[in-house]
Design a protein around this motif. Sequence first.
Motif, PDB file in Angstrom:
ATOM      1  N   GLN A 168       0.825  -1.209   0.000  1.00 20.75           N
ATOM      2  CA  GLN A 168       0.000   0.000   0.000  1.00 20.75           C
ATOM      3  C   GLN A 168       0.853   1.251   0.000  1.00 20.75           C
ATOM      4  OE1 GLN A 168      -0.157  -2.651   2.096  1.00 20.75           O
ATOM      5  NE2 GLN A 168      -2.181  -2.791   3.065  1.00 20.75           N
TER       6      GLN A 168
ATOM      7  N   ALA B  79       1.122   4.288  -2.762  1.00 26.68           N
ATOM      8  CA  ALA B  79       0.944   5.687  -2.366  1.00 26.68           C
ATOM      9  C   ALA B  79       2.139   6.527  -2.799  1.00 26.68           C
ATOM     10  CB  ALA B  79       0.751   5.778  -0.853  1.00 26.68           C
TER      11      ALA B  79
ATOM     12  N   ASP C 277       1.984   7.215  -6.492  1.00 27.80           N
ATOM     13  CA  ASP C 277       1.000   8.253  -6.819  1.00 27.80           C
ATOM     14  C   ASP C 277       1.556   9.646  -6.519  1.00 27.80           C
ATOM     15  OD1 ASP C 277      -0.777   6.344  -7.639  1.00 27.80           O
ATOM     16  OD2 ASP C 277      -1.907   6.303  -5.757  1.00 27.80           O
TER      17      ASP C 277
ATOM     18  N   TRP D 186      -1.462  17.646  -2.084  1.00 23.11           N
ATOM     19  CA  TRP D 186      -1.780  16.765  -0.964  1.00 23.11           C
ATOM     20  C   TRP D 186      -1.370  17.421   0.347  1.00 23.11           C
ATOM     21  CZ3 TRP D 186       0.967  14.937  -5.270  1.00 23.11           C
ATOM     22  CH2 TRP D 186       0.276  14.055  -6.104  1.00 23.11           C
TER      23      TRP D 186
ATOM     24  N   PRO E  36     -11.138  12.368   0.639  1.00 21.90           N
ATOM     25  CA  PRO E  36     -11.050  11.432   1.768  1.00 21.90           C
ATOM     26  C   PRO E  36      -9.605  11.192   2.179  1.00 21.90           C
ATOM     27  CG  PRO E  36     -11.600  10.280  -0.266  1.00 21.90           C
ATOM     28  CD  PRO E  36     -11.704  11.734  -0.568  1.00 21.90           C
ATOM     29  N   LYS E  37      -9.412  11.029   3.473  1.00 20.74           N
ATOM     30  CA  LYS E  37      -8.071  10.797   3.996  1.00 20.74           C
ATOM     31  C   LYS E  37      -7.593   9.411   3.577  1.00 20.74           C
ATOM     32  CE  LYS E  37      -7.099  12.397   8.028  1.00 20.74           C
ATOM     33  NZ  LYS E  37      -6.983  12.618   9.484  1.00 20.74           N
ATOM     34  N   ARG E  38      -6.361   9.349   3.117  1.00 19.56           N
ATOM     35  CA  ARG E  38      -5.777   8.084   2.673  1.00 19.56           C
ATOM     36  C   ARG E  38      -4.849   7.572   3.776  1.00 19.56           C
ATOM     37  NH1 ARG E  38      -3.113   7.176  -3.333  1.00 19.56           N
ATOM     38  NH2 ARG E  38      -2.565   4.965  -3.118  1.00 19.56           N
TER      39      ARG E  38
ATOM     40  N   VAL F 255      -2.323   4.906   5.142  1.00 17.65           N
ATOM     41  CA  VAL F 255      -1.386   3.917   4.595  1.00 17.65           C
ATOM     42  C   VAL F 255      -0.463   3.458   5.717  1.00 17.65           C
ATOM     43  CG1 VAL F 255       0.425   3.502   2.891  1.00 17.65           C
ATOM     44  CG2 VAL F 255      -1.461   5.050   2.351  1.00 17.65           C
TER      45      VAL F 255
ATOM     46  N   ALA G 283      -1.023   9.734   7.247  1.00 17.35           N
ATOM     47  CA  ALA G 283      -2.207   9.818   6.394  1.00 17.35           C
ATOM     48  C   ALA G 283      -2.223  11.157   5.647  1.00 17.35           C
ATOM     49  CB  ALA G 283      -3.463   9.680   7.247  1.00 17.35           C
TER      50      ALA G 283
ATOM     51  N   ALA H 115      -4.424  13.617   2.428  1.00 21.71           N
ATOM     52  CA  ALA H 115      -5.647  13.823   1.647  1.00 21.71           C
ATOM     53  C   ALA H 115      -5.345  14.767   0.493  1.00 21.71           C
ATOM     54  CB  ALA H 115      -6.753  14.396   2.529  1.00 21.71           C
ATOM     55  N   GLU H 116      -6.106  14.625  -0.585  1.00 21.38           N
ATOM     56  CA  GLU H 116      -5.886  15.440  -1.781  1.00 21.38           C
ATOM     57  C   GLU H 116      -6.753  16.686  -1.751  1.00 21.38           C
ATOM     58  OE1 GLU H 116      -5.765  14.951  -6.673  1.00 21.38           O
ATOM     59  OE2 GLU H 116      -6.276  13.255  -5.371  1.00 21.38           O
TER      60      GLU H 116
END
Length: 887
Positions: free
Chosen positions: A453, A457, A460, A534, A708-710, A712, A717, A719-720
């Motif tokens: 994961q 991330a 990305d 982000w 939404p908070k990502r 990992v 964490a 968010a975009e």
Amino acid sequence: MLVRGFYLAPGDGEVFYLPFFDLPIGQTWNSSLLSGYSVVSDIQSQVLYPLRWISPSYNALVILGYAICAFGMFGLALRLTGSRLGALLAALVVSGSGFMVGHLGHLSIVHAAAWVPAMLWALARMRDARSRWPVALGAAATAMCVYGGHPQVSIIGLILAGCYGVHEIAVVAARGRGDGLRMLARVSGMFALGLMLAAPALLPLAHASSEGARASWSLSDFDTYSHTWGSLRLLAFPNLYGAYAPGIYGSYGGPWNLTELAIYAGVAPWLLALAALLGARPQRAYGFWVGAVVVGLLLCLGASTPLGEAVYHLPVLGKFRAQARFGIVVIIAVAVLAAYGVSALMREPLSKRRLAALLGGSVALIAAALASVAFDPKSPLLDHGLWSSLRAWPALLFFGAGLLVVGLLAWRRSRWAALLLVAVTVVDLGSFGWFYEWRFSSAVGLSQVATPQARLAVDDLRRGPGRVLPLNAHKMGMEPLRPNINMLFGIDSVVGYGPLLAARYAAYTGTDTVGMFPVGNPDAPLMDVLGVRWIAGTLQNDYPQPLGRGCGTAALPARMRATLPAGVAIQALRITSHMNCSVLIDQGRTMARVALLDAHERPLGPALTIDAGEEIAEEAYDREDVRAQIKHQRPPVAQEQSTSLHFLGELPLPDVAAATSARQIQIEVGDTGGALVTIDKVEAIEQGSGRVVAVPIAPQGGGDSLGPKRVVPGMTAFAERRGFRGMAWGVCRAEGANDADIAAALVGAQYKNAPDGRFDPFVLALLEPDRAVPALSCRNAPAVKVLERAHGRWRLQVEADGDALAVISERYNRDWVARVDGERAPVLVADGTIMAVAVPAGRHTLELSYRSRGYRNGLILAALALTVCVLLLVPWRRRRASGAAAR
């Protein structure tokens, strides 16, 4: 450590030096830090250091620094004393000293200091050498001292070497005027050639330093990490205040911090220095090294002495903190005197009178060291009894051992006694160095992430486009989003960790040298200007909240609001806060005003105040080097840490009845006198029960500002931002604006000339008021397409229906070069920090590249100096003599 696969990179080593070690050779600009960063200007990155290029690993580079230091010190001491055992002792003392071991995590300090003995050695060889090779080798040592990467330590080393060079010129000039002039030419040539060899690093550094955040440092900043008279006891008791928590001496609790204050050189070297002065044949050279010890110790005390205060006013040396780093001068001088002492004791016996003087003087030195702690009621060694403290016993043991082995050498004059002296000194130095921070470091580096994961991330974030804003970055673990670590993964960030922060960037963004970045609103125009896509960490509803324009910042919000809990009647507020850069703030000065607001955001009753010395004070109040200068008192403390204090202010409400309709609390700062105010926590005290209720910060910006908070594993964490629009765009409007208006516009304040009163960087570009604003004729927003982007290079396609301005979200630097269809075009400062280039109507290719003028000019100077050094190494005289014999 090495066998287990750990890096010798405690503290800053893991966060700063280890990431830079992996940068490609020749890289001059890195887009992953601070929205673009000139790494060639940051000498601490060591991108131009030849030893970094040839080192197979980071640990090899660390160890190489200590080896160079020992080798240079051995050569210097051997040249001066003729004693191999004395030279061996001197090499071990300097390379294993508290200064060198304490700074193991500061790779640039270790390497800059490591070359100082080599410079001194070259100068010592010039006195009697007929050849010119000491000049060339001394120039190389001078250049390597600079490339080693720490400007302050390099300057300290150059000052010491320069003073020694003057001393040597005076000695040689006593033989005759011609000899003196030749020695003057050699010494001057060595330093001139050395600085020319280092010009590729020095010229970019000089320009960056003039624009750096430290260019306007105060006397208090200068005095940070300086010794006090009390902390000089670390010369005899290296573990007086503790050392490192997991170690046997416990955590450090003295003046902050031990890494900078460590100055231990062992016990025996001081006694041997005394033996040199009392020897049968004292030399005139001793005076120079004794003077170096005295002056070095005075300079270690910083601004607490007139000499240190005078240094503060010097143009370059006064811009550094940590005056305790002058300790390297003390240690080198003591080591040289110790080598002289070994030589004197081995050469011929002392008379009974001199032997008695040596033993009496040694006992007096040890007694003075003991008295400094035994008769000090505040001594940390007295907490559990001087004679039962583990921190005291090693020092007491080596007081006795040092006295014994020096006395034995003076009595027996045997090689075995000298070797025993060396062994005792090594163990003595190890009593500090072996138990310091590096021993317990678990730095393993970070070149890959642990989970699938996390890999996704990172991919990305690396692909972009866009940058990451990590909040509270200094508290992050070793992960891909931490400042500087992000470089290893190709993730672009708006913050960074390091001292060479541009003042302009710091002022407009509010970031600092450790990566802190205050953000109150994800929709603020500043986020667009910096290309933030982000946001990582806890978002805007989080304490602490810095406010105002103190400490060189200009883009921080001047006010914050907190939401009172519904249905709670309050009788008082509890506000935890602190200040920075506030040493000169007077007692009672109002630093912030607190107002209660109703549901319509109207104030209820008179405003309350947060006053210096009453509810708020300087965060570093308890530091000895700061406390002596503070002009306000110490309020009650809410939270105490080893390096900082947060203060508690309780504000009773004058109109409790009116407070029942309050919905929010507004805290606003005005003119703070250059101080930065930070609100750490806001709480309310309930009427009747006295219950303390937390008051959260009121959200700013729309609720849909972030995706939404990502979450990992192994990463913070993030968010975009839904409002992200790209990193390059075009505008058809531009105007000049002053610093204050730009700073206010970036944080979202009203801007007078914006169509709806709110500044939008994708519509309007704010330029410097003293530069001509280009005439723009386009009507529709130009189309800007990124064709290529790399470190230090952009290639864009710009298409507009009239003359337009292309704006690029990369930090401005004067050495960016722009070309429109191959033709040079000026690069402008847009929106305070980024770049803009005027582009005519039609479709055009815009290229920007970073070309450091200082680096380019420095290479020319270095090539000339290298040529001269090579010529100096050629034995011309021998060739001429051989030719004459053949004829």
